[in-house]
Motif scaffolding. Structure first.
Motif, PDB file in Angstrom:
ATOM      1  N   LEU A  15       0.821  -1.211   0.000  1.00 20.71           N
ATOM      2  CA  LEU A  15       0.000   0.000   0.000  1.00 20.71           C
ATOM      3  C   LEU A  15       0.852   1.255   0.000  1.00 20.71           C
ATOM      4  O   LEU A  15       0.503   2.254  -0.635  1.00 20.71           O
ATOM      5  CB  LEU A  15      -0.929   0.004   1.217  1.00 20.71           C
ATOM      6  CG  LEU A  15      -2.142  -0.914   1.139  1.00 20.71           C
ATOM      7  CD1 LEU A  15      -2.750  -1.120   2.517  1.00 20.71           C
ATOM      8  CD2 LEU A  15      -3.178  -0.328   0.185  1.00 20.71           C
ATOM      9  N   ALA A  16       1.983   1.221   0.716  1.00 25.81           N
ATOM     10  CA  ALA A  16       2.852   2.392   0.780  1.00 25.81           C
ATOM     11  C   ALA A  16       3.342   2.791  -0.602  1.00 25.81           C
ATOM     12  O   ALA A  16       3.411   3.980  -0.934  1.00 25.81           O
ATOM     13  CB  ALA A  16       4.035   2.119   1.705  1.00 25.81           C
ATOM     14  N   LEU A  17       3.684   1.805  -1.437  1.00 25.53           N
ATOM     15  CA  LEU A  17       4.148   2.110  -2.788  1.00 25.53           C
ATOM     16  C   LEU A  17       2.988   2.201  -3.769  1.00 25.53           C
ATOM     17  O   LEU A  17       2.860   3.173  -4.511  1.00 25.53           O
ATOM     18  CB  LEU A  17       5.140   1.044  -3.253  1.00 25.53           C
ATOM     19  CG  LEU A  17       5.762   1.261  -4.627  1.00 25.53           C
ATOM     20  CD1 LEU A  17       6.512   2.602  -4.687  1.00 25.53           C
ATOM     21  CD2 LEU A  17       6.696   0.128  -4.980  1.00 25.53           C
ATOM     22  N   LYS A  37      -6.916  -5.773  -5.517  1.00 28.36           N
ATOM     23  CA  LYS A  37      -7.310  -7.033  -6.147  1.00 28.36           C
ATOM     24  C   LYS A  37      -6.613  -8.181  -5.431  1.00 28.36           C
ATOM     25  O   LYS A  37      -5.395  -8.201  -5.298  1.00 28.36           O
ATOM     26  CB  LYS A  37      -6.922  -7.022  -7.634  1.00 28.36           C
ATOM     27  CG  LYS A  37      -7.276  -8.308  -8.367  1.00 28.36           C
ATOM     28  CD  LYS A  37      -6.893  -8.217  -9.838  1.00 28.36           C
ATOM     29  CE  LYS A  37      -7.231  -9.495 -10.584  1.00 28.36           C
ATOM     30  NZ  LYS A  37      -6.835  -9.408 -12.017  1.00 28.36           N
ATOM     31  N   PHE A  38      -7.399  -9.131  -4.970  1.00 31.51           N
ATOM     32  CA  PHE A  38      -6.889 -10.329  -4.323  1.00 31.51           C
ATOM     33  C   PHE A  38      -7.210 -11.532  -5.198  1.00 31.51           C
ATOM     34  O   PHE A  38      -8.336 -11.662  -5.673  1.00 31.51           O
ATOM     35  CB  PHE A  38      -7.521 -10.509  -2.941  1.00 31.51           C
ATOM     36  CG  PHE A  38      -7.170  -9.424  -1.965  1.00 31.51           C
ATOM     37  CD1 PHE A  38      -5.977  -9.456  -1.265  1.00 31.51           C
ATOM     38  CD2 PHE A  38      -8.030  -8.360  -1.746  1.00 31.51           C
ATOM     39  CE1 PHE A  38      -5.653  -8.456  -0.361  1.00 31.51           C
ATOM     40  CE2 PHE A  38      -7.721  -7.352  -0.844  1.00 31.51           C
ATOM     41  CZ  PHE A  38      -6.522  -7.401  -0.153  1.00 31.51           C
ATOM     42  N   SER A  39      -6.238 -12.396  -5.403  1.00 32.69           N
ATOM     43  CA  SER A  39      -6.420 -13.557  -6.275  1.00 32.69           C
ATOM     44  C   SER A  39      -6.133 -14.847  -5.524  1.00 32.69           C
ATOM     45  O   SER A  39      -5.312 -14.857  -4.598  1.00 32.69           O
ATOM     46  CB  SER A  39      -5.498 -13.465  -7.493  1.00 32.69           C
ATOM     47  OG  SER A  39      -5.746 -12.277  -8.223  1.00 32.69           O
ATOM     48  N   PHE A  44      -1.737 -10.006  -4.110  1.00 34.62           N
ATOM     49  CA  PHE A  44      -2.428  -8.773  -3.741  1.00 34.62           C
ATOM     50  C   PHE A  44      -1.870  -7.683  -4.642  1.00 34.62           C
ATOM     51  O   PHE A  44      -0.684  -7.383  -4.609  1.00 34.62           O
ATOM     52  CB  PHE A  44      -2.183  -8.437  -2.269  1.00 34.62           C
ATOM     53  CG  PHE A  44      -2.667  -7.062  -1.850  1.00 34.62           C
ATOM     54  CD1 PHE A  44      -3.849  -6.526  -2.330  1.00 34.62           C
ATOM     55  CD2 PHE A  44      -1.926  -6.304  -0.951  1.00 34.62           C
ATOM     56  CE1 PHE A  44      -4.282  -5.273  -1.942  1.00 34.62           C
ATOM     57  CE2 PHE A  44      -2.345  -5.053  -0.542  1.00 34.62           C
ATOM     58  CZ  PHE A  44      -3.530  -4.534  -1.041  1.00 34.62           C
ATOM     59  N   VAL A  45      -2.722  -7.105  -5.474  1.00 26.77           N
ATOM     60  CA  VAL A  45      -2.316  -6.051  -6.405  1.00 26.77           C
ATOM     61  C   VAL A  45      -3.016  -4.768  -6.002  1.00 26.77           C
ATOM     62  O   VAL A  45      -4.246  -4.723  -5.906  1.00 26.77           O
ATOM     63  CB  VAL A  45      -2.680  -6.411  -7.865  1.00 26.77           C
ATOM     64  CG1 VAL A  45      -2.217  -5.302  -8.809  1.00 26.77           C
ATOM     65  CG2 VAL A  45      -2.062  -7.744  -8.256  1.00 26.77           C
ATOM     66  N   VAL A  46      -2.239  -3.732  -5.732  1.00 27.94           N
ATOM     67  CA  VAL A  46      -2.805  -2.445  -5.341  1.00 27.94           C
ATOM     68  C   VAL A  46      -2.346  -1.388  -6.335  1.00 27.94           C
ATOM     69  O   VAL A  46      -1.191  -1.362  -6.748  1.00 27.94           O
ATOM     70  CB  VAL A  46      -2.403  -2.073  -3.894  1.00 27.94           C
ATOM     71  CG1 VAL A  46      -0.895  -2.033  -3.727  1.00 27.94           C
ATOM     72  CG2 VAL A  46      -3.006  -0.740  -3.481  1.00 27.94           C
ATOM     73  N   LYS A  57       1.472  -2.051  -7.630  1.00 28.88           N
ATOM     74  CA  LYS A  57       2.384  -2.888  -6.845  1.00 28.88           C
ATOM     75  C   LYS A  57       1.723  -4.239  -6.595  1.00 28.88           C
ATOM     76  O   LYS A  57       0.559  -4.304  -6.198  1.00 28.88           O
ATOM     77  CB  LYS A  57       2.723  -2.213  -5.512  1.00 28.88           C
ATOM     78  CG  LYS A  57       3.594  -3.042  -4.586  1.00 28.88           C
ATOM     79  CD  LYS A  57       4.971  -3.311  -5.149  1.00 28.88           C
ATOM     80  CE  LYS A  57       5.845  -4.069  -4.168  1.00 28.88           C
ATOM     81  NZ  LYS A  57       7.145  -4.443  -4.739  1.00 28.88           N
ATOM     82  N   ARG A  58       2.494  -5.307  -6.829  1.00 27.98           N
ATOM     83  CA  ARG A  58       1.987  -6.663  -6.632  1.00 27.98           C
ATOM     84  C   ARG A  58       2.865  -7.384  -5.621  1.00 27.98           C
ATOM     85  O   ARG A  58       4.089  -7.340  -5.711  1.00 27.98           O
ATOM     86  CB  ARG A  58       2.002  -7.434  -7.958  1.00 27.98           C
ATOM     87  CG  ARG A  58       1.472  -8.854  -7.878  1.00 27.98           C
ATOM     88  CD  ARG A  58       1.621  -9.548  -9.238  1.00 27.98           C
ATOM     89  NE  ARG A  58       0.944 -10.811  -9.289  1.00 27.98           N
ATOM     90  CZ  ARG A  58       1.438 -11.966  -8.851  1.00 27.98           C
ATOM     91  NH1 ARG A  58       2.654 -11.992  -8.319  1.00 27.98           N
ATOM     92  NH2 ARG A  58       0.745 -13.090  -8.942  1.00 27.98           N
TER      93      ARG A  58
END
Length: 200
Positions: A15-17, A37-39, A44-46, A57-58
């Motif tokens: 989340l920071a990046l 997005k959670f897979s 976790f892709v934000v 960021k993934r």
């Protein structure tokens, strides 16, 4: 309702990046949010967007049985996760609410649909070059002190990165002071390129 278990510290780093551009645009309210997005594969892709620039960021930190995609206010989500001390956090997601379940209770945050969130097109990488991570870290940490904050001069509001022949270099300026550095990368055989990396 969908349930996701995440590693809190890894998620906060993402989340920071990935949330670097959230809250930068005062005209488009949805850009105060991050798209999450959670897979089932653990990803976790934000991503965040300021209307002109985007960052994604993934990380691998999730456990879930089905995919979940939603938008949530970046500041509120980050603050809620930082307030917890547990390593594993359970998220319960429905169409309107994100519930963060922890040992002492629950934290509820509104979620928003992804339809209004600006689309982030990553495309395929045009060039690849290996740059030592310590060099990149030093460049970014130094260059950010020289970047302009004048939104009228957009080209100065970032770090200029270039590759020419075998030289890889960077510079940043606010019109009064200048930072520049470079090194020779033997073996680079592709075309020259340059880009401005926006300050975040």
């Amino acid at each position: 309702m969908k349930t996701v278990t995440i590693k809190r510290k890894i998620a906060l780093d993402a989340l920071a990046l990935g949330g670097s551009f959230a809250g930068k645009n005062k005209v488009i309210p949805i850009t105060d949010c991050v798209k999450c997005k959670f897979s089932p594969n653990g990803a976790f892709v934000v991503s965040s967007h300021d209307g002109s620039h985007a960052i994604v960021k993934r990380v691998e930190c999730a456990t879930c049985s089905e995919e979940s995609v939603f938008c949530v206010n970046y500041a509120d989500f980050t603050k809620a996760l930082k307030s917890l001390s547990c390593e594993d956090v359970t998220l319960e997601i429905n169409n309107t609410l994100l519930t963060i379940v922890h040992k002492k209770g629950k934290i509820e945050l509104p979620v928003f649909g992804v339809e209004e969130f600006p689309n982030v097109e990553l495309g395929e990488a045009k060039r690849e070059i290996l740059v030592p991570s310590l060099t990149i870290k030093e460049w970014v940490s130094t260059a950010r002190n020289f970047v302009s904050t004048d939104e009228v001069r957009i080209s100065m509001c970032g770090m200029y990165l270039y590759i020419k022949n075998n030289e890889v270099g960077v510079c940043a300026t606010d019109g009064h002071k200048l930072f520049a550095d470079s090194y020779i990368n033997e073996g680079y055989e592709n075309d020259d390129l340059s880009a401005i990396i926006p300050s975040v």
